[in-house]
Design an enzyme around this catalytic site. Structure first.
Site, mmCIF file in Angstrom:
data_model
loop_
_atom_site.group_PDB
_atom_site.id
_atom_site.type_symbol
_atom_site.label_atom_id
_atom_site.label_comp_id
_atom_site.label_asym_id
_atom_site.label_seq_id
_atom_site.Cartn_x
_atom_site.Cartn_y
_atom_site.Cartn_z
ATOM 1 N N CYS A 124 65.207 71.426 -12.410
ATOM 2 C CA CYS A 124 64.911 71.413 -13.832
ATOM 3 C C CYS A 124 63.405 71.215 -14.042
ATOM 4 O O CYS A 124 62.758 70.480 -13.292
ATOM 5 C CB CYS A 124 65.667 70.282 -14.523
ATOM 6 S SG CYS A 124 67.461 70.515 -14.580
ATOM 7 N N HIS B 35 67.022 67.963 -8.182
ATOM 8 C CA HIS B 35 66.804 67.715 -9.606
ATOM 9 C C HIS B 35 65.300 67.623 -9.871
ATOM 10 O O HIS B 35 64.512 67.392 -8.948
ATOM 11 C CB HIS B 35 67.484 66.413 -10.025
ATOM 12 C CG HIS B 35 68.961 66.414 -9.814
ATOM 13 N ND1 HIS B 35 69.811 67.213 -10.547
ATOM 14 C CD2 HIS B 35 69.751 65.729 -8.944
ATOM 15 C CE1 HIS B 35 71.056 67.016 -10.144
ATOM 16 N NE2 HIS B 35 71.049 66.132 -9.175
#
Length: 436
Positions: free
Chosen positions: A186, A145
């Site tokens: 991300c 992430h």
């Protein structure tokens, strides 16, 4: 003395020439930072990357792998000991040699591995680090992430500024001749943008997303009840599986992946002239003939979802697949809890922002709406670390939805909001509410 030096000169020249013209060795560092069944796809991506570089001839002793390793034998795995990266795909876990597991998958350890700090890794995992030299080619693949200027890494953060300094140190210490970095996360473009990756140190990087958007998970498996891959990672690896890498350039692979990834903007940074080099120079130059993967591949964009919505989609699937009313009720409770957690996350960030600017509603609105580029790393890094440690209820590193809101801290820092005001707001939120 002069005569002796003159006599040695041809030997010195010969040794130098041999070192300069020496065939580069190939090294790979492959990392999946996350854990948990709903993050299945990250370790599946990493295992697939391992298979690619092994198939293409990089020996085990020059591949360093970091992954939590809680997926293959997870109680939710219907095929114990096997991990797949696409529907009905092959097992990508078999043969993967893992150097660092569980809590060893840590940003400090990762940076020590990159910088070749063998002494610093004594007693940790295999202890192996990059031992590459000034002519060698290094391939780094990271999956996890992300948020502005950082990547979630186990229970901690890898900050862009720290990665930047490590890469500069590697260049200064001649730890590589050329290096390529692929990042799946991300907002991963924020790890290299705004001169965080200089163009003159022979490093080429591509990322799954630009500095302001999510990367996307793909291949929802209704049997495993989780996503098997990430769009960007799947695209570059499926390309590497089917192409002759000795005739495909880095730029060609980048353009293919960018064109075929319509869920986010795939980006490139650093020394773009390296794009003329063959992919084989980094993912392995196998001198033996092998059969390339020509199997039809499903389109990963079809069922792709933003990373922060993965857990929501998994729970929704479990609700629809529940075999009994009690099971359905339990999954609905989990789904409602997740929705409440997301609402509380939004409230937490808005509360901290409001306190940071003395509840000026106009400024709060602007901060919640704008997306400024991250330049003030000296402000942003300590603030995000302070939030991580002083607001444990937010579960920041594991809460991908919360990571999507760290842009507000970028905006606070870029507006020159005093650090003590932001930290005080975090403390106040922890004291006066149950949000933290």
């Amino acid at each position: 003395m002069v005569r002796k030096l003159l006599a040695l000169l041809p030997l010195i020249v010969a040794v130098y020439a041999r070192s300069v013209n020496e065939e580069p060795k190939h090294w790979a560092v492959i990392v999946a930072g996350s854990n948990g069944w709903y993050n299945y796809r990250h370790q599946a991506d990493a295992c697939h990357a391992y298979q690619i570089v092994r198939k293409n001839g990089i020996p085990e002793e020059r591949i360093i792998t970091m992954m939590y390793d809680d997926i293959a034998y997870n109680e939710e795995n219907p095929t114990p000991g096997k991990i797949i990266n696409r529907p009905d795909g092959p097992d990508v876990y078999e043969g993967v040699k893992i150097d660092y597991r569980k809590e060893e998958v840590d940003p400090k350890n990762f940076l020590k591995v990159l910088s070749g700090d063998k002494e610093g890794m004594v007693g940790i995992g295999s202890g192996r680090v990059l031992e590459s030299g000034p002519n060698d080619h290094v391939f780094v693949n990271f999956v996890d992430h992300g948020a502005p200027g950082l990547i979630a890494f186990g229970s901690k953060f890898l900050h862009a500024s720290d990665l930047h300094h490590t890469i500069l140190k590697m260049h200064k210490d001649k730890r590589y001749g050329k290096m390529v970095i692929y990042v799946e996360a991300c907002e991963s473009g924020s790890m290299f943008t705004n001169n965080l990756l200089p163009k003159d140190i022979n490093v080429f990087a591509t990322t799954a997303a630009n500095p302001h958007e999510s990367s996307y998970a793909c291949y929802m498996d209704k049997v495993r009840k989780t996503f098997l891959g990430d769009v960007y990672s799947v695209r570059w690896m499926e390309d590497s599986d089917r192409e002759d890498l000795s005739t495909e350039t880095l730029t060609k692979q980048f353009e293919i992946v960018r064109r075929e990834t319509n869920t986010s903007h795939v980006m490139e940074y650093g020394n773009l002239t390296m794009g003329d080099m063959d992919v084989a120079e980094f993912q392995g130059k196998n001198t033996q003939m092998h059969i390339f993967d020509k199997m039809p591949i499903p389109n990963p964009n079809v069922d792709a979802v933003p990373s922060e919505d993965v857990e929501m989609n998994i729970l929704q699937l479990k609700v629809t697949q529940a075999k009994t009313e009690s099971e359905r009720g339990l999954e609905k409770q989990k789904l409602e809890h997740l929705k409440n957690t997301r609402r509380r996350t939004e409230e937490t960030f808005k509360h901290i922002v409001a306190l940071s600017v003395n509840n000026n509603k106009d400024i709060v609105y602007d901060i919640m709406m704008e997306r400024r580029p991250l330049l003030s790393h000296d402000c942003y890094k300590p603030i995000t670390e302070y939030l991580r440690t002083n607001c444990p209820g937010l579960n920041l590193v594991q809460n991908d939805y919360a990571l999507r809101h760290l842009y507000t801290f970028v905006n606070l820092c870029e507006r020159r909001t005093p650090q003590e005001a932001i930290m005080g707001a975090i403390d106040k939120t922890a004291e006066d509410t149950d949000l933290c």
